[in-house]
Design an enzyme around this catalytic site. Sequence first.
Site, mmCIF file in Angstrom:
data_model
loop_
_atom_site.group_PDB
_atom_site.id
_atom_site.type_symbol
_atom_site.label_atom_id
_atom_site.label_comp_id
_atom_site.label_asym_id
_atom_site.label_seq_id
_atom_site.Cartn_x
_atom_site.Cartn_y
_atom_site.Cartn_z
ATOM 1 N N ASP A 130 0.823 -1.259 -0.132
ATOM 2 C CA ASP A 130 -0.139 0.083 0.346
ATOM 3 C C ASP A 130 0.893 0.566 0.090
ATOM 4 O O ASP A 130 1.805 1.540 0.903
ATOM 5 C CB ASP A 130 -0.396 -0.236 1.370
ATOM 6 C CG ASP A 130 -2.120 1.039 0.886
ATOM 7 O OD1 ASP A 130 -3.183 1.113 0.615
ATOM 8 O OD2 ASP A 130 -1.718 2.147 2.085
ATOM 9 N N GLU A 132 1.746 5.552 -0.594
ATOM 10 C CA GLU A 132 1.780 6.419 0.363
ATOM 11 C C GLU A 132 2.611 7.378 -1.073
ATOM 12 O O GLU A 132 3.934 7.426 -1.311
ATOM 13 C CB GLU A 132 2.127 7.346 1.670
ATOM 14 C CG GLU A 132 1.741 6.335 2.415
ATOM 15 C CD GLU A 132 0.041 5.987 2.372
ATOM 16 O OE1 GLU A 132 -0.240 7.601 1.963
ATOM 17 O OE2 GLU A 132 -0.524 5.086 2.769
ATOM 18 N N ASP A 232 -3.060 1.419 -6.574
ATOM 19 C CA ASP A 232 -1.505 1.311 -6.005
ATOM 20 C C ASP A 232 -0.011 1.107 -7.321
ATOM 21 O O ASP A 232 0.806 1.286 -7.164
ATOM 22 C CB ASP A 232 -1.085 0.317 -4.659
ATOM 23 C CG ASP A 232 -2.033 0.572 -3.510
ATOM 24 O OD1 ASP A 232 -1.246 1.312 -3.084
ATOM 25 O OD2 ASP A 232 -3.024 0.594 -3.637
ATOM 26 N N HIS A 289 -3.299 6.084 6.455
ATOM 27 C CA HIS A 289 -2.283 6.472 5.674
ATOM 28 C C HIS A 289 -1.103 6.357 5.947
ATOM 29 O O HIS A 289 -0.073 7.429 5.075
ATOM 30 C CB HIS A 289 -2.790 8.155 5.489
ATOM 31 C CG HIS A 289 -4.514 8.550 4.671
ATOM 32 N ND1 HIS A 289 -4.672 7.600 3.624
ATOM 33 C CD2 HIS A 289 -5.223 8.969 5.416
ATOM 34 C CE1 HIS A 289 -5.647 7.855 3.682
ATOM 35 N NE2 HIS A 289 -6.367 8.265 4.522
ATOM 36 N N ASP A 294 -1.341 0.749 6.792
ATOM 37 C CA ASP A 294 -2.649 0.128 6.259
ATOM 38 C C ASP A 294 -2.182 -1.478 6.055
ATOM 39 O O ASP A 294 -2.887 -1.442 5.351
ATOM 40 C CB ASP A 294 -2.506 1.015 5.004
ATOM 41 C CG ASP A 294 -3.929 2.627 5.367
ATOM 42 O OD1 ASP A 294 -3.786 2.598 6.149
ATOM 43 O OD2 ASP A 294 -2.743 3.222 4.475
#
Length: 359
Positions: A130, A132, A232, A289, A294
């Site tokens: 996941d 960012e 993603d 987040h 996550d």
Amino acid sequence: MASSNMKIQNENASVETKKTPKSSKNHSYDIDWIKNTNAKSFLPDQQHSLKKPVTDQGCQKRLSKYNGLVNRMSPEEVDEELRKRQLSTSGEIEIRRLRLKHHYKAQLMLGHENPFKMIQQHFEYIAVVDFEATCDNNQRNNYPHEIIEFPIVLINVQQQMIVDKFQSYCRPTLNPILSEFCTELTGIEQHQVDNAPTFPDVLRNVEAWLNERNLLSSHKRKCGFATDGPWDFAKFLRIQCRFNSIPYPRWAKKWINVRKEFSSFYSVQRCGITKMLKSLGLVFDGRHHSGLDDSVNIARIALELMKDGCILLLNDGVRASDPKFIDLNITGGDETKDLEEDEAKLDDNDDDDLYVSNE
């Protein structure tokens, strides 16, 4: 990741379970009947996949009757039946009802009192990712998102537990200064990305980490990658590889879309991590987040799916012609052509990895 509202059916009113002279007093536990049917013949090998629907008419009638019985049970009765089978009583009532129905269907198909223990998953490991990425509260549609955190949470499928983690921050180059909005959202500080390697180096470190664990083996069932939705890999990783003029990694061209599988398996609308956890009776662990946190929580959802008898298969992938890639600033040319050729090769070689919905 953005989430949509989950639609869960209202809890059924408590209804006294009806018993007829033709029904067994212990109707839901009629294991002797199951063993005496030809249930095992539904599966020609010992893989014990529940992808196929029940086709035997006798079993279909039995399953339909049992599903109606579960629908009429009060929440307390559902929990009692779950405890008898040593199944989880966590989660919203409709999830618990489906857990009971899935278990009975598996009993019919496998002819075994503890069918979930007989199910063989497709992959030995599942690697949850996941990302960012850079962002701003007033960003335009073509804002150049750059990956700033690359986490992996590794699940050992047989042990049904998280066994390893990887995390690296990435230094953005197009917009090297993080917006205040991005820092508040992700918790990632400027000094963390300033001291981090750029994405191409991070990707090399990721693949070295994966290779050290033999997770990129040519054996197709060694490791499957999983994400919460398509964004993603289909969006952020593709954009990042294009920014850095590096090939898109082959291992990320197909993946397990956990959000999609959760919706299909539990018959609910697609929703985000927090709502999926809530429907399972769980709470988010960590910071929202944070890429690593996550990923851990997505892994927890994947583990609950497997415990409830769901077989996790590749159910999403990068397609050059897919409408969800229109906003990637790819206008054709060699990149799209190469991607289409790669996809054709994947389709030729990986047909057995394509998703089949769990019915």
